[in-house]
Design a protein around this motif. Structure first.
Motif, PDB file in Angstrom:
ATOM      1  N   ALA A 500       0.825  -1.216   0.000  1.00  0.00           N
ATOM      2  CA  ALA A 500       0.000   0.000   0.000  1.00  0.00           C
ATOM      3  C   ALA A 500       0.858   1.264   0.000  1.00  0.00           C
ATOM      4  N   ASP A 501       1.960   1.213   0.708  1.00  0.00           N
ATOM      5  CA  ASP A 501       2.945   2.301   0.759  1.00  0.00           C
ATOM      6  C   ASP A 501       4.277   1.658   0.405  1.00  0.00           C
ATOM      7  N   TYR A 502       4.711   1.793  -0.857  1.00  0.00           N
ATOM      8  CA  TYR A 502       5.819   0.972  -1.340  1.00  0.00           C
ATOM      9  C   TYR A 502       7.126   1.259  -0.606  1.00  0.00           C
ATOM     10  N   VAL A 503       7.385   2.500  -0.262  1.00  0.00           N
ATOM     11  CA  VAL A 503       8.646   2.819   0.409  1.00  0.00           C
ATOM     12  C   VAL A 503       8.687   2.192   1.793  1.00  0.00           C
ATOM     13  N   ALA A 504       7.602   2.314   2.546  1.00  0.00           N
ATOM     14  CA  ALA A 504       7.552   1.701   3.871  1.00  0.00           C
ATOM     15  C   ALA A 504       7.562   0.181   3.771  1.00  0.00           C
ATOM     16  N   ALA A 505       6.904  -0.360   2.750  1.00  0.00           N
ATOM     17  CA  ALA A 505       6.916  -1.805   2.561  1.00  0.00           C
ATOM     18  C   ALA A 505       8.335  -2.303   2.327  1.00  0.00           C
ATOM     19  N   TYR A 506       9.094  -1.598   1.518  1.00  0.00           N
ATOM     20  CA  TYR A 506      10.475  -1.983   1.238  1.00  0.00           C
ATOM     21  C   TYR A 506      11.292  -1.994   2.535  1.00  0.00           C
ATOM     22  N   THR A 507      11.082  -1.013   3.368  1.00  0.00           N
ATOM     23  CA  THR A 507      11.842  -0.922   4.617  1.00  0.00           C
ATOM     24  C   THR A 507      11.560  -2.095   5.538  1.00  0.00           C
ATOM     25  N   ASP A 508      10.281  -2.547   5.590  1.00  0.00           N
ATOM     26  CA  ASP A 508       9.869  -3.523   6.588  1.00  0.00           C
ATOM     27  C   ASP A 508       9.844  -4.960   6.090  1.00  0.00           C
ATOM     28  N   GLU A 509       9.844  -5.195   4.785  1.00  0.00           N
ATOM     29  CA  GLU A 509       9.675  -6.550   4.277  1.00  0.00           C
ATOM     30  C   GLU A 509      10.944  -7.383   4.444  1.00  0.00           C
ATOM     31  N   MET A 510      10.815  -8.692   4.243  1.00  0.00           N
ATOM     32  CA  MET A 510      11.960  -9.595   4.335  1.00  0.00           C
ATOM     33  C   MET A 510      12.986  -9.262   3.250  1.00  0.00           C
ATOM     34  N   GLU A 511      14.253  -9.542   3.534  1.00  0.00           N
ATOM     35  CA  GLU A 511      15.330  -9.166   2.619  1.00  0.00           C
ATOM     36  C   GLU A 511      15.177  -9.823   1.252  1.00  0.00           C
ATOM     37  N   GLN A 512      14.669 -11.039   1.192  1.00  0.00           N
ATOM     38  CA  GLN A 512      14.473 -11.691  -0.102  1.00  0.00           C
ATOM     39  C   GLN A 512      13.584 -10.841  -1.011  1.00  0.00           C
ATOM     40  N   LEU A 513      12.567 -10.185  -0.430  1.00  0.00           N
ATOM     41  CA  LEU A 513      11.681  -9.341  -1.231  1.00  0.00           C
ATOM     42  C   LEU A 513      12.317  -7.988  -1.529  1.00  0.00           C
ATOM     43  N   ARG A 514      13.150  -7.484  -0.635  1.00  0.00           N
ATOM     44  CA  ARG A 514      13.881  -6.263  -0.967  1.00  0.00           C
ATOM     45  C   ARG A 514      14.784  -6.499  -2.181  1.00  0.00           C
ATOM     46  N   ALA A 515      15.441  -7.661  -2.211  1.00  0.00           N
ATOM     47  CA  ALA A 515      16.281  -7.987  -3.366  1.00  0.00           C
ATOM     48  C   ALA A 515      15.431  -8.092  -4.629  1.00  0.00           C
ATOM     49  N   PHE A 516      14.257  -8.684  -4.511  1.00  0.00           N
ATOM     50  CA  PHE A 516      13.353  -8.777  -5.659  1.00  0.00           C
ATOM     51  C   PHE A 516      12.958  -7.384  -6.144  1.00  0.00           C
ATOM     52  N   ASP A 517      12.625  -6.505  -5.214  1.00  0.00           N
ATOM     53  CA  ASP A 517      12.215  -5.152  -5.599  1.00  0.00           C
ATOM     54  C   ASP A 517      13.359  -4.392  -6.259  1.00  0.00           C
ATOM     55  N   ARG A 518      14.573  -4.536  -5.742  1.00  0.00           N
ATOM     56  CA  ARG A 518      15.715  -3.855  -6.376  1.00  0.00           C
ATOM     57  C   ARG A 518      15.894  -4.327  -7.815  1.00  0.00           C
TER      58      ARG A 518
END
Length: 612
Positions: A500-518
């Motif tokens: 819903a808030d992509y920047v906050a989601a990136y901060t709080d999500e698991m690292e595997q998903l941060r890597a996916f988003d990058r």
């Protein structure tokens, strides 16, 4: 945080025979295809909702006994048997947060039995692969610091030994039959969506061989040959723009691409003597099974039951055990014998759930190609199109298929035509289709959804004034994004566990998903703030004009609750838009049948009220 209006759970959806029918599709016992212990093939484990919560069950094929193995408040979904079948290994997280460890309990024990760490010293984290040999176990653990892959010699009395570590995403892929080689996937090049392969020496951790196909071309280690002394590795590749197969011998460097003349995408595994492959072929939202002989290239379709195959595996006697269903027909676990006999292998207790309506295929032209959709039509009243709900799948790298789904069937029972769109970003339609959302996720998919909606309005399938958009996970994200960027198209929006808030989601999500988003965006929010802002539903919250329902898991590591609260607070601050919230005590969805029923009933009731 502002208080938010709670969505009511209707006590019933219908006042006729449809009420017990929709409920039975959820409450009737279902089960996954059982897996078995390699050296004790009579011992099997599977997942079932038979107790009202999805849990691990064991099946002794010799005695016929079925036994519940786990009993946890929020359920259990992952289990495997080591080759000797002496223990059941299952993944223990906390309240659905997906963070935990593999534990083991004796084969003969039941729910509530004492467990021990399955891999001593591996540490807690998010799972990143598991391969269990007769002597060696290879395990992957992901945390905010990256991924650690370890090997452990069972019975040695020592802890697991680290064999690989990196800040970028990685995972255990396959362990050779002689347990001397370990294939891992890694994204040291910075793109976890298109991983490379490395084969390590289990004893030393040294690199034996590398396979890297370059930018935009991922590789997957499927399995080593099951024959002792045969070090060939079956690999999934996309060198020609779709998922295909090759055989790689990392000890010699020999690579053999398999020419299998089928449209669509392929995945597979060795048969027990490694002379052939069992190939699952997915095309136009259906999966069928083939046998491919490696020496001759002979390809034969297996005469499995009608419908879409879910998963399959070959036993030592040549029997192919598989699951299959269609939108109209609930899943069965079947066995295709070497003599061609195809029969039900095992069935959960009780009656089979009621079926539903079949789906029809719709292909819609867009500049990038053709969007494939599945449409389950509800009966028309007075010749008028039924109200429609566009149910958008998660992933985004996934696809809606012609499989049985109790949620889809409930919408149809409620009088809705269900439209499932395999938008750009979906799997099963080639690499270019899947990767077309890179650099502009969210808005790209919604362009395809809009094109499908326009086509179905034009041919009279749907009424443009009575269309709702619905989805969970990435589909929930798209629903919120649609509410803000396409408010004129929708009469209501339903978002389950969304970004819903992509920047906050990136901060709080698991690292595997941060890597996916990058990999998906081309960088982090700090590096590409404008792009993340453009893709975030929060950016468009002031443009929302339709009623919005949000369903959120309190312990969700994928779409965390804080960023959802940020969006809800922004809706509340407006004061002029109708919205409701359903919060549940689980993670990225619930494994409790009663919760699943409450959630779908809440969705249907909300859209009914929104459409009047």
């Amino acid at each position: 945080m502002s208080p938010h209006p709670s969505a009511p759970v209707p006590p019933t959806l219908f006042d006729d025979e449809r009420e017990p029918r929709w409920r039975s599709r959820f409450t009737t016992a279902r089960m996954s295809r059982p897996g078995w212990a390699r050296d004790a093939p009579a011992r099997s484990v599977y997942v079932s909702n038979a107790t009202g919560t999805v849990e691990i069950h064991a099946w002794d094929r010799d005695s016929g006994e079925h036994r519940q193995v786990t009993d946890r408040r929020n359920g259990t979904t992952s289990a495997v048997l080591p080759p000797d079948g002496g223990h059941v290994w299952w993944f223990a997280d906390t309240d659905g947060d997906e963070f935990g460890r593999w534990v083991a309990q004796p084969w003969s024990s039941g729910a509530g039995a004492d467990t021990v760490p399955a891999v001593p010293g591996a540490g807690d984290g998010y799972p990143a692969g598991l391969e269990i040999g007769r002597r060696i176990t290879a395990i992957g653990v992901s945390t905010d610091d990256g991924t650690v892959l370890s090997v452990h010699e069972r019975g040695s009395g020592t802890d697991a030994r680290e064999i690989y570590r990196h800040t970028e995403d990685a995972g255990v892929g396959a362990l050779s039959e002689d347990e001397t080689l370990l294939a891992i996937s890694h994204s040291e090049h910075g793109d976890s969506r298109h991983p490379s392969l490395r084969v390590l020496d289990v004893a030393t951790g040294d690199t034996v061989a590398e396979l890297h196909d370059g930018p935009g071309r991922g590789l997957a280690a499927l399995e080593f040959s099951p024959v002792a002394g045969d070090q060939r590795l079956l690999v999934g590749h996309e060198r020609r723009g779709r998922d295909e197969l090759l055989v790689w011998d990392p000890t010699t460097g020999e690579v053999t691409e398999l020419a299998i003349d089928l449209p669509g995408e392929l995945v597979g595994g060795f048969v027990p003597d490694a002379s052939a492959l069992l190939v699952a072929h997915t095309h136009a939202a259906r999966t069928r099974l083939f046998r491919h002989v490696l020496a001759s290239g002979e390809l034969t379709e297996l005469p499995t039951a009608p419908g879409c195959v879910g998963s399959a595996e070959v036993r030592d006697d040549g029997t192919v055990e598989y699951s299959a269903s269609s939108a109209a027909t609930p899943s069965q676990i079947r066995a295709l014998r070497p003599d061609g006999t195809d029969e039900v292998l095992v069935a959960p207790p009780g009656e089979r759930p009621p079926g539903s309506v079949a789906v029809r295929d719709v292909w819609t032209e867009v500049p990038a190609g053709q969007v494939h959709s599945l449409v389950a039509e509800a009966p028309r009243a007075d010749g008028r199109p039924a109200p429609a709900v566009f149910v958008l799948h998660g992933g985004p790298h996934a696809a809606d298929e012609d499989r049985f789904d109790a949620g889809r069937a409930t919408w149809v029972e409620a009088g809705f035509t269900v439209v499932e769109v395999n938008y750009r970003g979906s799997t099963g339609y080639g690499s270019a289709w899947r990767d077309a959302i890179e650099g502009r996720p969210g808005l790209t998919e919604l362009t395809d959804v809009a094109a499908v909606q326009d086509a179905l309005v034009a041919d009279g399938t749907v009424d443009p004034a009575r269309c709702a958009v619905d989805g969970w996970s990435w589909g929930g994200y798209l629903s919120l994004l649609a509410a803000g960027t396409q408010p004129q198209r929708w009469a209501a929006a339903v978002a389950g566990v969304p970004v819903a808030d992509y920047v906050a989601a990136y901060t709080d999500e698991m690292e595997q998903l941060r890597a996916f988003d990058r990999a998906l965006f081309g960088g982090s929010p700090d590096e590409l703030p404008d792009l993340y802002r453009e893709a975030s539903p929060l950016t468009y919250v002031d443009e929302v004009r339709v009623p919005v329902l949000v369903l959120a898991g309190e312990n969700d590591p994928r779409c965390p609750i804080r960023q959802i609260d940020n969006y809800l607070d922004a809706l509340a601050a407006r004061g002029d838009v109708t919205y409701e919230v359903s919060r549940f005590d689980a993670g990225h969805g619930s494994l409790v049948v009663a919760d699943q029923m409450d959630l779908i009933a809440t969705e249907v009731d909300f859209v009914r009220r929104a459409l009047g």
